[in-house]
Design a protein around this motif. Structure first.
Motif, PDB file in Angstrom:
ATOM      1  N   ALA A  26       0.835  -1.199   0.000  1.00 34.00           N
ATOM      2  CA  ALA A  26       0.000   0.000   0.000  1.00 34.00           C
ATOM      3  C   ALA A  26       0.872   1.252   0.000  1.00 34.00           C
ATOM      4  CB  ALA A  26      -0.927  -0.007   1.216  1.00 34.00           C
ATOM      5  N   ALA A  27       1.952   1.248   0.756  1.00 36.27           N
ATOM      6  CA  ALA A  27       2.860   2.394   0.771  1.00 36.27           C
ATOM      7  C   ALA A  27       3.539   2.548  -0.578  1.00 36.27           C
ATOM      8  CB  ALA A  27       3.898   2.217   1.869  1.00 36.27           C
ATOM      9  N   ARG A  28       3.954   1.429  -1.174  1.00 34.73           N
ATOM     10  CA  ARG A  28       4.574   1.483  -2.499  1.00 34.73           C
ATOM     11  C   ARG A  28       3.579   1.973  -3.540  1.00 34.73           C
ATOM     12  NH1 ARG A  28       6.728  -4.329  -2.230  1.00 34.73           N
ATOM     13  NH2 ARG A  28       8.153  -4.127  -0.509  1.00 34.73           N
ATOM     14  N   ALA A  29       2.339   1.559  -3.420  1.00 32.47           N
ATOM     15  CA  ALA A  29       1.317   1.982  -4.379  1.00 32.47           C
ATOM     16  C   ALA A  29       1.113   3.490  -4.315  1.00 32.47           C
ATOM     17  CB  ALA A  29       0.007   1.255  -4.105  1.00 32.47           C
ATOM     18  N   GLN A  30       1.169   4.054  -3.128  1.00 32.15           N
ATOM     19  CA  GLN A  30       1.011   5.509  -2.986  1.00 32.15           C
ATOM     20  C   GLN A  30       2.165   6.236  -3.658  1.00 32.15           C
ATOM     21  OE1 GLN A  30       0.757   6.860   1.042  1.00 32.15           O
ATOM     22  NE2 GLN A  30       0.036   8.879   0.462  1.00 32.15           N
ATOM     23  N   ASP A  31       3.394   5.750  -3.453  1.00 30.76           N
ATOM     24  CA  ASP A  31       4.553   6.352  -4.114  1.00 30.76           C
ATOM     25  C   ASP A  31       4.454   6.209  -5.622  1.00 30.76           C
ATOM     26  OD1 ASP A  31       5.565   7.027  -1.658  1.00 30.76           O
ATOM     27  OD2 ASP A  31       6.928   5.311  -1.556  1.00 30.76           O
ATOM     28  N   SER A  32       4.003   5.050  -6.083  1.00 32.31           N
ATOM     29  CA  SER A  32       3.864   4.816  -7.517  1.00 32.31           C
ATOM     30  C   SER A  32       2.796   5.716  -8.113  1.00 32.31           C
ATOM     31  CB  SER A  32       3.508   3.351  -7.781  1.00 32.31           C
ATOM     32  OG  SER A  32       4.574   2.520  -7.413  1.00 32.31           O
ATOM     33  N   ALA A  33       1.732   5.975  -7.363  1.00 31.95           N
ATOM     34  CA  ALA A  33       0.669   6.848  -7.856  1.00 31.95           C
ATOM     35  C   ALA A  33       1.199   8.260  -8.091  1.00 31.95           C
ATOM     36  CB  ALA A  33      -0.503   6.864  -6.881  1.00 31.95           C
ATOM     37  N   VAL A  34       2.072   8.729  -7.210  1.00 31.76           N
ATOM     38  CA  VAL A  34       2.667  10.059  -7.380  1.00 31.76           C
ATOM     39  C   VAL A  34       3.550  10.068  -8.618  1.00 31.76           C
ATOM     40  CG1 VAL A  34       4.273  11.722  -6.365  1.00 31.76           C
ATOM     41  CG2 VAL A  34       2.547  10.624  -4.937  1.00 31.76           C
ATOM     42  N   ASP A  35       4.349   9.008  -8.803  1.00 35.37           N
ATOM     43  CA  ASP A  35       5.197   8.899  -9.991  1.00 35.37           C
ATOM     44  C   ASP A  35       4.343   8.833 -11.256  1.00 35.37           C
ATOM     45  OD1 ASP A  35       7.504   8.945  -8.473  1.00 35.37           O
ATOM     46  OD2 ASP A  35       7.626   6.755  -8.347  1.00 35.37           O
ATOM     47  N   LEU A  36       3.241   8.087 -11.199  1.00 33.18           N
ATOM     48  CA  LEU A  36       2.364   7.986 -12.366  1.00 33.18           C
ATOM     49  C   LEU A  36       1.739   9.334 -12.706  1.00 33.18           C
ATOM     50  CD1 LEU A  36       0.591   4.565 -11.741  1.00 33.18           C
ATOM     51  CD2 LEU A  36       2.246   5.118 -13.532  1.00 33.18           C
ATOM     52  N   ASP A  37       1.398  10.122 -11.701  1.00 29.88           N
ATOM     53  CA  ASP A  37       0.861  11.465 -11.955  1.00 29.88           C
ATOM     54  C   ASP A  37       1.864  12.299 -12.753  1.00 29.88           C
ATOM     55  OD1 ASP A  37      -1.595  11.160 -10.723  1.00 29.88           O
ATOM     56  OD2 ASP A  37      -0.890  11.900  -8.781  1.00 29.88           O
ATOM     57  N   LYS A  38       3.132  12.223 -12.356  1.00 30.50           N
ATOM     58  CA  LYS A  38       4.180  12.972 -13.057  1.00 30.50           C
ATOM     59  C   LYS A  38       4.331  12.485 -14.494  1.00 30.50           C
ATOM     60  CE  LYS A  38       6.882  13.906  -8.904  1.00 30.50           C
ATOM     61  NZ  LYS A  38       8.144  13.610  -8.187  1.00 30.50           N
ATOM     62  N   ILE A  39       4.301  11.177 -14.674  1.00 31.28           N
ATOM     63  CA  ILE A  39       4.453  10.605 -16.014  1.00 31.28           C
ATOM     64  C   ILE A  39       3.278  10.978 -16.904  1.00 31.28           C
ATOM     65  CG2 ILE A  39       4.527   8.433 -17.302  1.00 31.28           C
ATOM     66  CD1 ILE A  39       6.077   7.284 -14.856  1.00 31.28           C
ATOM     67  N   LEU A  40       2.069  10.860 -16.361  1.00 29.11           N
ATOM     68  CA  LEU A  40       0.874  11.161 -17.155  1.00 29.11           C
ATOM     69  C   LEU A  40       0.770  12.642 -17.501  1.00 29.11           C
ATOM     70  CD1 LEU A  40      -1.696   8.833 -15.371  1.00 29.11           C
ATOM     71  CD2 LEU A  40      -0.670   8.520 -17.633  1.00 29.11           C
ATOM     72  N   ALA A  41       1.389  13.501 -16.715  1.00 28.26           N
ATOM     73  CA  ALA A  41       1.360  14.940 -16.989  1.00 28.26           C
ATOM     74  C   ALA A  41       2.526  15.380 -17.884  1.00 28.26           C
ATOM     75  CB  ALA A  41       1.410  15.711 -15.678  1.00 28.26           C
ATOM     76  N   GLY A  42       3.359  14.425 -18.304  1.00 25.65           N
ATOM     77  CA  GLY A  42       4.562  14.760 -19.070  1.00 25.65           C
ATOM     78  C   GLY A  42       4.277  15.300 -20.467  1.00 25.65           C
ATOM     79  N   ASP A  43       5.209  16.116 -20.948  1.00 25.98           N
ATOM     80  CA  ASP A  43       5.091  16.710 -22.282  1.00 25.98           C
ATOM     81  C   ASP A  43       5.306  15.689 -23.399  1.00 25.98           C
ATOM     82  OD1 ASP A  43       4.648  19.176 -21.146  1.00 25.98           O
ATOM     83  OD2 ASP A  43       6.774  19.758 -21.219  1.00 25.98           O
ATOM     84  N   HIS A  44       5.855  14.534 -23.063  1.00 28.04           N
ATOM     85  CA  HIS A  44       6.133  13.522 -24.071  1.00 28.04           C
ATOM     86  C   HIS A  44       4.866  12.851 -24.605  1.00 28.04           C
ATOM     87  CE1 HIS A  44       5.651  11.229 -20.387  1.00 28.04           C
ATOM     88  NE2 HIS A  44       5.401  10.170 -21.136  1.00 28.04           N
ATOM     89  N   ARG A  45       3.752  13.023 -23.919  1.00 27.41           N
ATOM     90  CA  ARG A  45       2.509  12.356 -24.315  1.00 27.41           C
ATOM     91  C   ARG A  45       1.768  13.149 -25.379  1.00 27.41           C
ATOM     92  NH1 ARG A  45      -1.427  10.874 -20.235  1.00 27.41           N
ATOM     93  NH2 ARG A  45      -1.879   9.204 -21.694  1.00 27.41           N
ATOM     94  N   ASP A  46       1.222  12.423 -26.337  1.00 29.61           N
ATOM     95  CA  ASP A  46       0.411  13.027 -27.389  1.00 29.61           C
ATOM     96  C   ASP A  46      -0.858  13.607 -26.744  1.00 29.61           C
ATOM     97  OD1 ASP A  46      -1.160  13.662 -29.581  1.00 29.61           O
ATOM     98  OD2 ASP A  46      -0.920  11.722 -30.561  1.00 29.61           O
TER      99      ASP A  46
END
Length: 82
Positions: A26-46
């Motif tokens: 659960a703790a790892r999932a929370q950290d991963s969710a923050v990382d995923l937010d950064k990735i999904l907000a990245g300029d590299h995405r169409d």
């Protein structure tokens, strides 16, 4: 009495093992969710793909499957419809 003590120790050990398996991911999932937010907000995405996130729910899907930033994911049968 020693039989009861052994049984209690076993129960405590089982509870601790079961609980640690739930708390740590659960703790790892929370950290991963923050990382995923950064990735999904990245300029590299169409922008067209990012606009479909509200239908695809990429963060929720990746979190559900337990995908972490240190993992490599390979799509076996890619499709254009999802």
């Amino acid at each position: 009495m020693p039989a009861i003590t052994t049984a209690v120790r076993r129960i405590v050990l089982i509870v601790l093992l079961a609980t640690s398996g739930v708390v740590l991911p659960a703790a790892r999932a929370q950290d991963s969710a923050v990382d995923l937010d950064k990735i999904l907000a990245g300029d590299h995405r169409d922008p067209k793909n990012a606009a479909r996130d509200k239908y695809r729910h990429p963060q929720q899907v990746l979190t559900f499957f337990g995908i972490r930033p240190d993992m490599t994911v390979m799509e076996i049968w890619p499709s254009t419809n999802w």
